[in-house]
Design a protein around this motif. Structure first.
Motif, short mmCIF file in Angstrom:
data_model
loop_
_atom_site.label_atom_id
_atom_site.label_comp_id
_atom_site.label_asym_id
_atom_site.label_seq_id
_atom_site.Cartn_x
_atom_site.Cartn_y
_atom_site.Cartn_z
N PHE A 21 0.81 -1.21 0.00
CA PHE A 21 0.00 0.00 0.00
C PHE A 21 0.84 1.27 0.00
N LEU A 22 2.17 1.15 -0.07
CA LEU A 22 3.01 2.34 -0.06
C LEU A 22 2.69 3.26 -1.25
N GLY A 23 2.39 2.66 -2.40
CA GLY A 23 2.03 3.46 -3.57
C GLY A 23 0.77 4.26 -3.34
N GLY A 24 -0.22 3.64 -2.71
CA GLY A 24 -1.46 4.34 -2.40
C GLY A 24 -1.27 5.43 -1.38
N ILE A 25 -0.38 5.19 -0.40
CA ILE A 25 -0.08 6.21 0.59
C ILE A 25 0.58 7.41 -0.08
N ALA A 26 1.51 7.13 -1.00
CA ALA A 26 2.16 8.21 -1.74
C ALA A 26 1.13 9.03 -2.52
N GLN A 27 0.22 8.33 -3.17
CA GLN A 27 -0.79 9.01 -3.97
C GLN A 27 -1.69 9.88 -3.10
N SER A 28 -1.98 9.41 -1.89
CA SER A 28 -2.88 10.16 -1.01
C SER A 28 -2.30 11.50 -0.59
N GLY A 29 -0.96 11.61 -0.59
CA GLY A 29 -0.32 12.85 -0.19
C GLY A 29 0.22 13.67 -1.34
N VAL A 75 9.36 13.81 -2.00
CA VAL A 75 8.61 13.70 -0.75
C VAL A 75 9.05 14.80 0.20
N GLU A 76 8.08 15.48 0.80
CA GLU A 76 8.34 16.48 1.83
C GLU A 76 7.72 16.00 3.14
N ALA A 77 8.53 15.98 4.19
CA ALA A 77 8.02 15.62 5.51
C ALA A 77 7.21 16.79 6.06
N ASP A 78 6.00 16.49 6.50
CA ASP A 78 5.10 17.54 7.00
C ASP A 78 4.40 17.00 8.25
N PRO A 79 4.76 17.52 9.43
CA PRO A 79 4.16 17.01 10.66
C PRO A 79 2.65 17.23 10.74
N GLU A 80 2.12 18.12 9.91
CA GLU A 80 0.67 18.38 9.90
C GLU A 80 -0.07 17.52 8.87
N ALA A 81 0.68 16.81 8.04
CA ALA A 81 0.04 15.98 7.00
C ALA A 81 -0.78 14.87 7.65
N VAL A 86 0.39 16.27 -4.37
CA VAL A 86 -0.13 17.47 -5.03
C VAL A 86 0.90 17.86 -6.07
N GLY A 87 0.53 17.76 -7.33
CA GLY A 87 1.49 18.00 -8.40
C GLY A 87 2.58 16.95 -8.37
N GLN A 88 3.83 17.37 -8.25
CA GLN A 88 4.96 16.43 -8.19
C GLN A 88 5.54 16.33 -6.78
N THR A 89 4.78 16.80 -5.80
CA THR A 89 5.24 16.75 -4.41
C THR A 89 4.32 15.87 -3.57
N LEU A 139 10.41 6.40 4.13
CA LEU A 139 10.16 5.11 3.50
C LEU A 139 9.49 5.29 2.13
N VAL A 140 8.53 6.18 2.06
CA VAL A 140 7.86 6.42 0.78
C VAL A 140 8.84 7.02 -0.23
#
Length: 249
Positions: free
Chosen positions: A134-142, A207-213, A144-147, A193-194
């Motif tokens: 499910f890592l691909g789906g997790i990536a897709q869920s976050g 990938v950008e780490a965002d504590p509010e994500a 926006v554009g190429q980030t 990991l993603v």
């Protein structure tokens, strides 16, 4: 032994069915021949069954729909099992279910678990960490554009092959009448990991780490999605899984 697997054509269920059949058991993959929402076909599917594995998942993740699915499905299945004299009910759930009740999905899973515990049928609930698949789906869920913006919280995902091994073993064991936990062998930050996954897949997103994500609608902390309750650990590492996934791409 006759074993019925509800949701028998899904990712985990199909692999679990294969493992149990290789061990010589009569395994009924009870989908689509039975319907836990209407109850249609359940009596016939469960006739003579000693063990039932409930691996079905809600087709909708909308709050009301997911709760109705797990409550209705759970009631119908458990009632049919009582009539059939099933000796062991097994359900696959999620590590962190009780901690993530801001999520409608996790509220639905907790409702399902409560029905199982109150049913009087010997049971084992298996709490699993997130699947590596499910890592691909997790990536897709976050994305926006190429980030891809994701939480930095710790995760410890497990490969579906390790989950299926565990479910097959539980099916052939005595009921625990408790919740047991399974987890991947390694812990990592979700965002890191993603990022490794996307690199392995040659995906150009960053990938950008965002504590509010939020993670499917809920904010995470470092304890949300990991197990510190002496879980059974899978054997497949991130690198092994990444390599296999990249080859099959």
């Amino acid at each position: 032994m006759k074993i019925v697997v509800i949701g028998g054509t899904g990712l985990i269920s199909s692999k679990t069915v294969e493992r149990l059949r290789l061990k010589g058991h009569e395994v009924i993959a009870a989908s689509p021949n039975s319907n836990t929402i209407t109850g249609e076909g359940l009596a016939a599917a469960l006739e003579g069954a000693e063990v039932v594995l409930d691996l079905a998942n809600s087709p909708s993740f909308e709050d009301k729909a997911v709760l109705e699915f797990f409550e209705t499905s759970g009631r119908n299945l458990l009632a049919a099992e009582k009539t059939a004299g099933v000796k062991h009910h097994i359900a696959l759930s999620v590590v962190g279910t009780e901690r993530l009740q801001d999520s409608g999905y996790f509220r639905g899973k907790l409702a399902q678990e409560k029905l199982i515990k109150a049913s009087g049928i010997p049971y084992t609930i298996v709490h699993s960490t997130q699947f590596m698949e499910f890592l691909g789906g997790i990536a897709q869920s976050g994305t926006v554009g190429q980030t891809v913006r994701l939480s930095q919280a710790y995760v410890q995902p497990i490969a579906s092959d390790d989950v299926a091994d565990a479910m097959a073993d539980v099916a052939l064991s005595a009921p625990a009448n408790a919740t047991i936990e399974i987890s991947g062998p390694e812990r990592a930050r979700l965002s890191e990991l993603v990022a490794r996954y996307l690199k392995a897949m040659k995906d150009p997103r960053t990938v950008e780490a965002d504590p509010e994500a939020k993670y499917f609608g809920v904010r995470l902390n470092d304890q949300s999605l990991v197990s510190d309750n002496n879980p059974r650990l899978g054997s497949i590492s991130f690198e092994e899984w990444f390599a296999k996934s990249a080859q099959s791409k």
